[in-house]
Design a protein around this motif. Structure first.
Motif, PDB file in Angstrom:
ATOM      1  N   ILE A  24      15.781  58.133 -13.381  1.00  0.00           N
ATOM      2  CA  ILE A  24      17.089  58.791 -13.539  1.00  0.00           C
ATOM      3  C   ILE A  24      16.926  60.289 -13.321  1.00  0.00           C
ATOM      4  O   ILE A  24      17.742  60.928 -12.640  1.00  0.00           O
ATOM      5  CB  ILE A  24      17.698  58.472 -14.923  1.00  0.00           C
ATOM      6  N   ILE A  25      15.868  60.869 -13.884  1.00  0.00           N
ATOM      7  CA  ILE A  25      15.594  62.294 -13.653  1.00  0.00           C
ATOM      8  C   ILE A  25      15.405  62.552 -12.168  1.00  0.00           C
ATOM      9  O   ILE A  25      15.986  63.485 -11.601  1.00  0.00           O
ATOM     10  CB  ILE A  25      14.355  62.757 -14.451  1.00  0.00           C
ATOM     11  N   ASP A  26      14.597  61.737 -11.505  1.00  0.00           N
ATOM     12  CA  ASP A  26      14.323  61.904 -10.076  1.00  0.00           C
ATOM     13  C   ASP A  26      15.618  61.851  -9.259  1.00  0.00           C
ATOM     14  O   ASP A  26      15.845  62.699  -8.393  1.00  0.00           O
ATOM     15  CB  ASP A  26      13.342  60.825  -9.604  1.00  0.00           C
ATOM     16  N   ALA A  27      16.481  60.883  -9.563  1.00  0.00           N
ATOM     17  CA  ALA A  27      17.747  60.757  -8.826  1.00  0.00           C
ATOM     18  C   ALA A  27      18.670  61.943  -9.108  1.00  0.00           C
ATOM     19  O   ALA A  27      19.346  62.453  -8.202  1.00  0.00           O
ATOM     20  CB  ALA A  27      18.436  59.447  -9.206  1.00  0.00           C
ATOM     21  N   THR A  28      18.675  62.396 -10.355  1.00  0.00           N
ATOM     22  CA  THR A  28      19.502  63.548 -10.733  1.00  0.00           C
ATOM     23  C   THR A  28      19.049  64.795  -9.986  1.00  0.00           C
ATOM     24  O   THR A  28      19.867  65.525  -9.402  1.00  0.00           O
ATOM     25  CB  THR A  28      19.416  63.778 -12.257  1.00  0.00           C
ATOM     26  N   ILE A  29      17.744  65.028  -9.994  1.00  0.00           N
ATOM     27  CA  ILE A  29      17.209  66.214  -9.316  1.00  0.00           C
ATOM     28  C   ILE A  29      17.400  66.083  -7.805  1.00  0.00           C
ATOM     29  O   ILE A  29      17.657  67.081  -7.117  1.00  0.00           O
ATOM     30  CB  ILE A  29      15.732  66.451  -9.690  1.00  0.00           C
ATOM     31  N   ASP A  30      17.331  64.875  -7.286  1.00  0.00           N
ATOM     32  CA  ASP A  30      17.598  64.653  -5.870  1.00  0.00           C
ATOM     33  C   ASP A  30      19.013  65.110  -5.515  1.00  0.00           C
ATOM     34  O   ASP A  30      19.221  65.771  -4.488  1.00  0.00           O
ATOM     35  CB  ASP A  30      17.403  63.180  -5.520  1.00  0.00           C
ATOM     36  N   ASN A  31      19.985  64.793  -6.373  1.00  0.00           N
ATOM     37  CA  ASN A  31      21.363  65.255  -6.145  1.00  0.00           C
ATOM     38  C   ASN A  31      21.415  66.778  -6.104  1.00  0.00           C
ATOM     39  O   ASN A  31      22.052  67.373  -5.226  1.00  0.00           O
ATOM     40  CB  ASN A  31      22.294  64.757  -7.259  1.00  0.00           C
ATOM     41  N   TRP A  98      24.939  66.939 -14.530  1.00  0.00           N
ATOM     42  CA  TRP A  98      25.375  65.704 -13.890  1.00  0.00           C
ATOM     43  C   TRP A  98      25.918  64.699 -14.902  1.00  0.00           C
ATOM     44  O   TRP A  98      26.774  63.876 -14.568  1.00  0.00           O
ATOM     45  CB  TRP A  98      24.248  65.114 -13.038  1.00  0.00           C
ATOM     46  N   GLY A  99      25.459  64.780 -16.146  1.00  0.00           N
ATOM     47  CA  GLY A  99      26.034  63.934 -17.194  1.00  0.00           C
ATOM     48  C   GLY A  99      27.490  64.281 -17.452  1.00  0.00           C
ATOM     49  O   GLY A  99      28.325  63.396 -17.662  1.00  0.00           O
ATOM     50  N   ARG A 100      27.797  65.593 -17.419  1.00  0.00           N
ATOM     51  CA  ARG A 100      29.198  66.021 -17.586  1.00  0.00           C
ATOM     52  C   ARG A 100      30.047  65.562 -16.414  1.00  0.00           C
ATOM     53  O   ARG A 100      31.193  65.134 -16.598  1.00  0.00           O
ATOM     54  CB  ARG A 100      29.275  67.541 -17.754  1.00  0.00           C
ATOM     55  N   VAL A 101      29.493  65.618 -15.208  1.00  0.00           N
ATOM     56  CA  VAL A 101      30.224  65.125 -14.031  1.00  0.00           C
ATOM     57  C   VAL A 101      30.526  63.641 -14.211  1.00  0.00           C
ATOM     58  O   VAL A 101      31.652  63.185 -13.994  1.00  0.00           O
ATOM     59  CB  VAL A 101      29.424  65.375 -12.724  1.00  0.00           C
ATOM     60  N   GLU A 102      29.518  62.887 -14.619  1.00  0.00           N
ATOM     61  CA  GLU A 102      29.692  61.449 -14.840  1.00  0.00           C
ATOM     62  C   GLU A 102      30.770  61.188 -15.892  1.00  0.00           C
ATOM     63  O   GLU A 102      31.645  60.341 -15.707  1.00  0.00           O
ATOM     64  CB  GLU A 102      28.366  60.834 -15.279  1.00  0.00           C
ATOM     65  N   ALA A 103      30.720  61.924 -17.002  1.00  0.00           N
ATOM     66  CA  ALA A 103      31.704  61.752 -18.072  1.00  0.00           C
ATOM     67  C   ALA A 103      33.109  62.086 -17.577  1.00  0.00           C
ATOM     68  O   ALA A 103      34.065  61.367 -17.895  1.00  0.00           O
ATOM     69  CB  ALA A 103      31.336  62.620 -19.271  1.00  0.00           C
ATOM     70  N   ASP A 104      33.235  63.158 -16.789  1.00  0.00           N
ATOM     71  CA  ASP A 104      34.542  63.532 -16.245  1.00  0.00           C
ATOM     72  C   ASP A 104      35.078  62.441 -15.320  1.00  0.00           C
ATOM     73  O   ASP A 104      36.266  62.113 -15.361  1.00  0.00           O
ATOM     74  CB  ASP A 104      34.470  64.857 -15.486  1.00  0.00           C
ATOM     75  N   LEU A 105      34.222  61.890 -14.501  1.00  0.00           N
ATOM     76  CA  LEU A 105      34.642  60.831 -13.578  1.00  0.00           C
ATOM     77  C   LEU A 105      35.069  59.563 -14.312  1.00  0.00           C
ATOM     78  O   LEU A 105      35.939  58.829 -13.846  1.00  0.00           O
ATOM     79  CB  LEU A 105      33.531  60.497 -12.581  1.00  0.00           C
ATOM     80  N   GLU A 106      34.457  59.333 -15.463  1.00  0.00           N
ATOM     81  CA  GLU A 106      34.785  58.138 -16.246  1.00  0.00           C
ATOM     82  C   GLU A 106      35.904  58.397 -17.242  1.00  0.00           C
ATOM     83  O   GLU A 106      36.242  57.526 -18.032  1.00  0.00           O
ATOM     84  CB  GLU A 106      33.534  57.629 -16.965  1.00  0.00           C
ATOM     85  N   GLY A 107      36.462  59.592 -17.232  1.00  0.00           N
ATOM     86  CA  GLY A 107      37.592  59.911 -18.089  1.00  0.00           C
ATOM     87  C   GLY A 107      37.231  60.332 -19.493  1.00  0.00           C
ATOM     88  O   GLY A 107      38.097  60.445 -20.347  1.00  0.00           O
ATOM     89  N   GLY A 108      35.952  60.555 -19.772  1.00  0.00           N
ATOM     90  CA  GLY A 108      35.549  61.042 -21.090  1.00  0.00           C
ATOM     91  C   GLY A 108      35.923  60.109 -22.222  1.00  0.00           C
ATOM     92  O   GLY A 108      36.300  60.553 -23.303  1.00  0.00           O
ATOM     93  N   GLU A 114      26.847  56.828 -25.442  1.00  0.00           N
ATOM     94  CA  GLU A 114      26.259  57.983 -24.773  1.00  0.00           C
ATOM     95  C   GLU A 114      25.627  57.564 -23.449  1.00  0.00           C
ATOM     96  O   GLU A 114      24.947  56.538 -23.374  1.00  0.00           O
ATOM     97  CB  GLU A 114      25.193  58.577 -25.699  1.00  0.00           C
ATOM     98  N   SER A 115      25.842  58.365 -22.410  1.00  0.00           N
ATOM     99  CA  SER A 115      25.245  58.056 -21.110  1.00  0.00           C
ATOM    100  C   SER A 115      23.731  58.207 -21.204  1.00  0.00           C
ATOM    101  O   SER A 115      23.200  58.936 -22.046  1.00  0.00           O
ATOM    102  CB  SER A 115      25.795  58.975 -20.022  1.00  0.00           C
ATOM    103  N   ARG A 116      23.026  57.523 -20.315  1.00  0.00           N
ATOM    104  CA  ARG A 116      21.565  57.611 -20.297  1.00  0.00           C
ATOM    105  C   ARG A 116      21.125  59.039 -19.976  1.00  0.00           C
ATOM    106  O   ARG A 116      20.141  59.529 -20.510  1.00  0.00           O
ATOM    107  CB  ARG A 116      20.999  56.614 -19.278  1.00  0.00           C
ATOM    108  N   SER A 117      21.864  59.720 -19.094  1.00  0.00           N
ATOM    109  CA  SER A 117      21.526  61.114 -18.760  1.00  0.00           C
ATOM    110  C   SER A 117      21.559  62.001 -19.997  1.00  0.00           C
ATOM    111  O   SER A 117      20.661  62.813 -20.213  1.00  0.00           O
ATOM    112  CB  SER A 117      22.491  61.669 -17.709  1.00  0.00           C
ATOM    113  N   PHE A 118      22.590  61.842 -20.828  1.00  0.00           N
ATOM    114  CA  PHE A 118      22.680  62.642 -22.049  1.00  0.00           C
ATOM    115  C   PHE A 118      21.587  62.257 -23.039  1.00  0.00           C
ATOM    116  O   PHE A 118      21.035  63.122 -23.724  1.00  0.00           O
ATOM    117  CB  PHE A 118      24.054  62.514 -22.697  1.00  0.00           C
TER     118      PHE A 118
END
Length: 134
Positions: A24-31, A98-108, A114-118
């Motif tokens: 997950i870290i690797d994919a996040t940093i890739d973004n 990116w966790g905040r982006v994910e939360a925003d996309l999912e409507g919070g 809790e997301s795995r990123s958080f």
């Protein structure tokens, strides 16, 4: 004259995390690296590449390397990665970003766990705080 804070942040710190969480870290940093490359942000690009390389090297040296998906060790195995504190802080910041982006996309949704990123960010924050005191 040397800066004690920058010397402390350059000290390598080894953290052990599951291979799945490192992926997950690797994919996040890739973004982050992809966007930095488009934006010409050399600082993020360089830091991100160093972080990913450290993870790839740890995976390559892992005794079960190649037994998981796409050459990785199995996702439930542990992976020990060594990075300077500054790099771990970069990882933490990007996971939160990116966790905040994910939360925003999912409507919070407050009911959603809790997301795995958080969760990984919280784990890193605790470890970073502990290693900064030593």
């Amino acid at each position: 004259m040397s800066n004690p804070e920058s010397e402390k942040s350059a000290k390598p710190v080894e953290l052990t995390i599951s291979v799945g969480d490192w992926q997950i870290i690797d994919a996040t940093i890739d973004n982050s690296v992809d966007i930095a490359a488009e934006d010409g942000d050399d600082r993020v690009l360089d830091q991100g590449r160093r972080v990913r390389s450290a993870g790839w090297e740890a995976a390559r040296l892992h005794p079960r390397s190649g037994e998981g998906l796409v050459g990785w060790p199995p996702t439930d195995d542990e992976l020990s990665v060594t990075l300077p504190i500054a790099a771990w802080r970069f990882v933490l910041d990007e996971l939160l970003r990116w966790g905040r982006v994910e939360a925003d996309l999912e409507g919070g949704d407050q009911e959603k766990p809790e997301s795995r990123s958080f969760a990984i960010a919280r784990f890193l924050a605790e470890r970073i705080a502990g290693s900064s005191k030593s």
